[in-house]
Design a protein around this motif. Sequence first.
Motif, PDB file in Angstrom:
ATOM      1  N   UNK A 144       0.835  -1.211   0.000  1.00 60.43           N
ATOM      2  CA  UNK A 144       0.000   0.000   0.000  1.00 60.43           C
ATOM      3  C   UNK A 144       0.870   1.261   0.000  1.00 60.43           C
ATOM      4  N   UNK A 145       1.899   1.239   0.806  1.00 68.54           N
ATOM      5  CA  UNK A 145       2.700   2.461   0.966  1.00 68.54           C
ATOM      6  C   UNK A 145       3.600   2.726  -0.245  1.00 68.54           C
ATOM      7  N   UNK A 146       4.198   1.671  -0.766  1.00 68.62           N
ATOM      8  CA  UNK A 146       5.233   1.908  -1.781  1.00 68.62           C
ATOM      9  C   UNK A 146       4.761   1.697  -3.223  1.00 68.62           C
ATOM     10  N   UNK A 147       3.562   1.172  -3.401  1.00 66.30           N
ATOM     11  CA  UNK A 147       3.102   0.972  -4.783  1.00 66.30           C
ATOM     12  C   UNK A 147       1.919   1.859  -5.159  1.00 66.30           C
ATOM     13  N   UNK A 148       1.087   2.200  -4.165  1.00 65.02           N
ATOM     14  CA  UNK A 148      -0.127   2.935  -4.537  1.00 65.02           C
ATOM     15  C   UNK A 148       0.146   4.433  -4.612  1.00 65.02           C
ATOM     16  N   UNK A 149      -0.525   5.134  -5.527  1.00 66.06           N
ATOM     17  CA  UNK A 149      -0.335   6.583  -5.591  1.00 66.06           C
ATOM     18  C   UNK A 149      -0.754   7.219  -4.257  1.00 66.06           C
ATOM     19  N   UNK A 150       0.054   8.109  -3.773  1.00 65.37           N
ATOM     20  CA  UNK A 150      -0.242   8.766  -2.483  1.00 65.37           C
ATOM     21  C   UNK A 150      -0.095   7.829  -1.303  1.00 65.37           C
ATOM     22  N   UNK A 151       0.546   6.697  -1.522  1.00 62.79           N
ATOM     23  CA  UNK A 151       0.635   5.665  -0.485  1.00 62.79           C
ATOM     24  C   UNK A 151       1.347   6.133   0.770  1.00 62.79           C
ATOM     25  N   UNK A 152       2.388   6.941   0.574  1.00 66.33           N
ATOM     26  CA  UNK A 152       3.170   7.360   1.749  1.00 66.33           C
ATOM     27  C   UNK A 152       2.342   8.280   2.645  1.00 66.33           C
ATOM     28  N   UNK A 153       1.610   9.192   2.005  1.00 65.97           N
ATOM     29  CA  UNK A 153       0.769  10.110   2.774  1.00 65.97           C
ATOM     30  C   UNK A 153      -0.353   9.325   3.472  1.00 65.97           C
ATOM     31  N   UNK A 154      -0.958   8.445   2.717  1.00 66.10           N
ATOM     32  CA  UNK A 154      -2.061   7.658   3.283  1.00 66.10           C
ATOM     33  C   UNK A 154      -1.593   6.795   4.455  1.00 66.10           C
ATOM     34  N   UNK A 156       0.722   7.485   6.487  1.00 62.71           N
ATOM     35  CA  UNK A 156       0.879   8.372   7.649  1.00 62.71           C
ATOM     36  C   UNK A 156      -0.485   8.708   8.243  1.00 62.71           C
ATOM     37  N   UNK A 157      -1.402   9.131   7.380  1.00 68.10           N
ATOM     38  CA  UNK A 157      -2.723   9.524   7.868  1.00 68.10           C
ATOM     39  C   UNK A 157      -3.444   8.355   8.533  1.00 68.10           C
ATOM     40  N   UNK A 158      -3.232   7.202   7.961  1.00 68.28           N
ATOM     41  CA  UNK A 158      -3.962   6.028   8.428  1.00 68.28           C
ATOM     42  C   UNK A 158      -3.244   5.309   9.574  1.00 68.28           C
ATOM     43  N   UNK A 159      -2.126   5.901   9.991  1.00 65.65           N
ATOM     44  CA  UNK A 159      -1.346   5.295  11.078  1.00 65.65           C
ATOM     45  C   UNK A 159      -0.945   3.858  10.744  1.00 65.65           C
ATOM     46  N   UNK A 160      -0.526   3.667   9.500  1.00 64.45           N
ATOM     47  CA  UNK A 160      -0.065   2.333   9.088  1.00 64.45           C
ATOM     48  C   UNK A 160       1.415   2.422   8.735  1.00 64.45           C
ATOM     49  N   UNK A 161       2.163   2.993   9.657  1.00 64.66           N
ATOM     50  CA  UNK A 161       3.574   3.241   9.394  1.00 64.66           C
ATOM     51  C   UNK A 161       4.369   1.947   9.264  1.00 64.66           C
ATOM     52  N   UNK A 162       5.223   1.933   8.298  1.00 66.19           N
ATOM     53  CA  UNK A 162       6.171   0.835   8.136  1.00 66.19           C
ATOM     54  C   UNK A 162       7.291   1.339   7.234  1.00 66.19           C
ATOM     55  N   UNK A 163       8.503   0.910   7.480  1.00 64.00           N
ATOM     56  CA  UNK A 163       9.611   1.373   6.644  1.00 64.00           C
ATOM     57  C   UNK A 163      10.135   0.214   5.812  1.00 64.00           C
ATOM     58  N   UNK A 164      10.436   0.530   4.559  1.00 65.24           N
ATOM     59  CA  UNK A 164      11.037  -0.490   3.718  1.00 65.24           C
ATOM     60  C   UNK A 164      12.545  -0.297   3.759  1.00 65.24           C
ATOM     61  N   UNK A 165      13.239  -1.221   4.373  1.00 65.46           N
ATOM     62  CA  UNK A 165      14.701  -1.137   4.426  1.00 65.46           C
ATOM     63  C   UNK A 165      15.265  -2.562   4.449  1.00 65.46           C
ATOM     64  N   UNK A 166      16.568  -2.641   4.545  1.00 60.88           N
ATOM     65  CA  UNK A 166      17.202  -3.953   4.528  1.00 60.88           C
ATOM     66  C   UNK A 166      16.667  -4.841   5.659  1.00 60.88           C
ATOM     67  N   UNK A 167      16.504  -4.235   6.834  1.00 56.60           N
ATOM     68  CA  UNK A 167      16.008  -4.996   7.991  1.00 56.60           C
ATOM     69  C   UNK A 167      14.652  -5.609   7.674  1.00 56.60           C
ATOM     70  N   UNK A 168      13.780  -4.800   7.104  1.00 58.24           N
ATOM     71  CA  UNK A 168      12.433  -5.285   6.800  1.00 58.24           C
ATOM     72  C   UNK A 168      12.483  -6.463   5.837  1.00 58.24           C
ATOM     73  N   UNK A 169      13.229  -6.315   4.755  1.00 62.67           N
ATOM     74  CA  UNK A 169      13.166  -7.397   3.767  1.00 62.67           C
ATOM     75  C   UNK A 169      13.906  -8.650   4.242  1.00 62.67           C
ATOM     76  N   UNK A 170      14.992  -8.450   4.988  1.00 62.61           N
ATOM     77  CA  UNK A 170      15.709  -9.653   5.435  1.00 62.61           C
ATOM     78  C   UNK A 170      14.873 -10.415   6.463  1.00 62.61           C
ATOM     79  N   UNK A 171      14.172  -9.671   7.327  1.00 65.70           N
ATOM     80  CA  UNK A 171      13.309 -10.360   8.299  1.00 65.70           C
ATOM     81  C   UNK A 171      12.107 -11.014   7.609  1.00 65.70           C
ATOM     82  N   UNK A 172      11.570 -10.280   6.660  1.00 66.79           N
ATOM     83  CA  UNK A 172      10.390 -10.807   5.975  1.00 66.79           C
ATOM     84  C   UNK A 172      10.721 -12.080   5.199  1.00 66.79           C
ATOM     85  N   UNK A 173      11.927 -12.116   4.668  1.00 63.24           N
ATOM     86  CA  UNK A 173      12.370 -13.321   3.946  1.00 63.24           C
ATOM     87  C   UNK A 173      12.403 -14.518   4.897  1.00 63.24           C
TER      88      UNK A 173
END
Lengths: 535, 308
Positions: A144-154, A156-173
């Motif tokens: 939602x945040x990184x693919x949808x238009x306005x995703x970053x703002x949404x 924030x507004x929707x309190x669905x914060x998450x960061x895409x970084x190395x930590x995120x992807x390595x843990x998710x893997x």
Amino acid sequence: MKKSLKIKDISLNGDAPITELNLDDLLPLPPPYDKIEEQPGWKRITEEQKGRIVCNLDGVVGLSLPRPETPEEEKKYVDLFVTGMQKLLSRENNWTFLQPLLLSLEYCAKCQTCSDSCPVYEASGKNDLYRPTYRSEVFRRLANKYLKPGGKLLAKLNNEEIELNWTTISRLYELAYRCTMCRRCAQACPMGVDNGLITHELRKLFSQELGWAPRELHEKGTMLQLKVGSSTGMSPKVVKDNMEFIDEDYSELTGFDVVTPWDRKDADVLLIHNAGEILSWPENPAAFTILLNAAGISWTLASDDPAYDGVNYGLFYDDVQLARIALKHAEVAKKLNVKKIVMGECGHQHKALMTIADRILLGDMNIPRESSMTFLENLVFSGKIKFDPSKNDFPVTLHDPCNIVRNLGIVEPQRRILRYLCPQFREMTPHGVDNYCCGGGSGFAVMSQNNFKDWRVAVAGRKKFKQILDAFADQPGPEVKKYLCAPCSNCKGQIRDILDYYGAPLKSGIIYGGLVELIVNAMTDLKEPFIKWEE
Amino acid sequence: MSALVLMICAYAAIVISTVVLAFRTVKIAQMPVHLRWELAPVPHEKGKSAYGGSYLEEYEWWTRDHESSIMNEVIYMAKEIFLLKGVWENNRGLWPFTFLFHNGIYLLAAAAALVFVSAIMLISSSPLSPLDLTLDLATILLIAAYLLGTAGSFGLLIKRYMDPNLKPFNSTSTYLNLVLLVLVFGSGLYAFFSTSDYSLELGYFARSLITFSPQSYISVPMGTHILIVLIFLTYLPFTYMIHFVAKYFTYHEVRWNDRPQTEKMTRKLNDLLAQPVSWSAPHVKGDGKKNWVDMATEEMKDEKKPEN
Ligand code: SF4
Ligand code: SF4
């Protein structure tokens, strides 16, 4: 145990695990396995391992992802993750699962109705990290945040914060390999959302875009199978030699003339075993040979690669590999001009070739395919062979492989056989389509790097172990020999590891094996018992 | 309160929600045929669904007729929709609230339909007794809907906020949705008790919507209620709350879609397989030119292959 894990925690504190597993938190087991101090637990990750590979999820490492050497390398993978998400949600690159994936991403009500049905979550003592919804929600928020238009703002507004970084992807893997894809959670979901499918799609993203997949499933799995013919490493010549040894051994042991036919053109049946059976459980292919010959079936094994190995680990992590192997299986069947392909006792082979491949094999490649459960049922009740059920007069219970039962709805044929041939057959609770996974599903049974094997046995397989013990609770001691019937190679691998881990063959007198062994054991013409208890 | 303003809002809400809902539904329906991913139990499997069996249990299943029962699907769905069976079985703590809330919604929808029926009766000057009966029935449904819906949505709001299993997954919109629903039902309850001949007044409003002729005046409580309902109706199709549509697809097109390949499907699959692939992992090397067939038929042999 870290309680109340937040979704955004996945992106924070890069090197540290985000949860800790303790033996005391795990689902209690019945005696004599109830003493925490006597439970083997799991090996700690060493400092040397920590310096070399990524260990930032839960103190368990199944994947040995090398630590990146530079920030640029980290960024390269993060960028690939974004393009991977785009491809996963595109028609061209993921038509294979686009509709189910989007439905599952967009319509989850976050009601947690699915959580308690997950054996991993329950067995872990309800650790938030293993909730069916945790990894799905991480992925949903990232998309939602990184693919949808306005995703970053949404976000924030929707309190669905998450960061895409190395930590995120390595843990998710790593987290994509804490779910056995058993789909018990999907059955419980009132919306029809499928968290097991989201796991599957995440694994595909990592494999198909980043080139990340467990060594056991990829290099030593599908790649080896496509290059050599089998994930066991057996070439056509080796597999034939091995089967010849098995034929000789069992001719001697049973007094039958055990001869496995190879490459018979125009046979009615092409039987495809999981080649792991030939190496680890030779009694299984031997029993098939004895039974099919005794019934006068026109059948054959194929020595063309990879059709002597029904394994298709592509099912667990990669659509391209899945399609490559399924096509080759069908090509060999077509070349031999057989009337049908019968799946050996291997659950994921059933699902990969019978249903998933059904929309990949077009035209005359779509050769009829049948389960060994129905095939064996037909044979047992055909009257061609005489049986004496009193030969199987010992306690027997049945493990339902998720891929055969929950995914394909093949429930009763194996039970009708067991009810007929095993006077002391009893069900587990729950069973059939409500069964619990053995904990070896989705490739786990062959994955053992670092301390992953300990985790898959102690956590992922815990619920199943408890079920097995409960099924034999009326005769728990080792003096009564009991048989756990598991008609699936991967399940057998996992069950072997569970029983060994706890010393259950000695402490509880439980052995395990397939279905066809029980059938042959009950054959009237057989002089000596086919099932050997001392093993 | 001005009836004209409310009417304009009503037309706008109906148009927006219908268009967005239709758009999203068509979008889901037009997605490509996917690989099979069925999940037992599949209720249309005649004689087998009770234990989760499928036609694949039949010996040489491709030679048999596949007996299917739509009735079983309907019964399954009815239990799911009206009794919230899945939640009852797997999430008992949530069930009372979600049961009250969902049934509040269904009753509200049924009452709205009756209000429109009464409006048509008013237009066609129907005899009084059927009109009275319809209005009485609408009144009963409305009060029941408001009571159930208020209790359910308020309960869900509290539960979502308090329950540590649910809380980490909440976002602002989770609360917004529920607050809006509490307002929908709560404002209805308030309007109901502060308006005499409540359903008749609603009937008049519906009549003016149908005949495009604004009535002179709508009481403030009722006007407020209608406005909140219209805001909700406009907002609804943009949210996951249209899962009543999505659920049709998750069940019929995924969980219960066990159709073997048909000729029509084969044509579609051929097209899909001709699409270019751009996955970039080393074992795929999709360059955007190779298609799925090229990819799947690529030879993976290498020099390490042992001699036969
Ligand atoms: S997957 Fe289904 S059951 Fe689980 S939280 Fe989402 S909607 Fe609820
Ligand atoms: S698929 Fe199975 S293991 Fe995975 S989250 Fe669902 S219930 Fe748990």
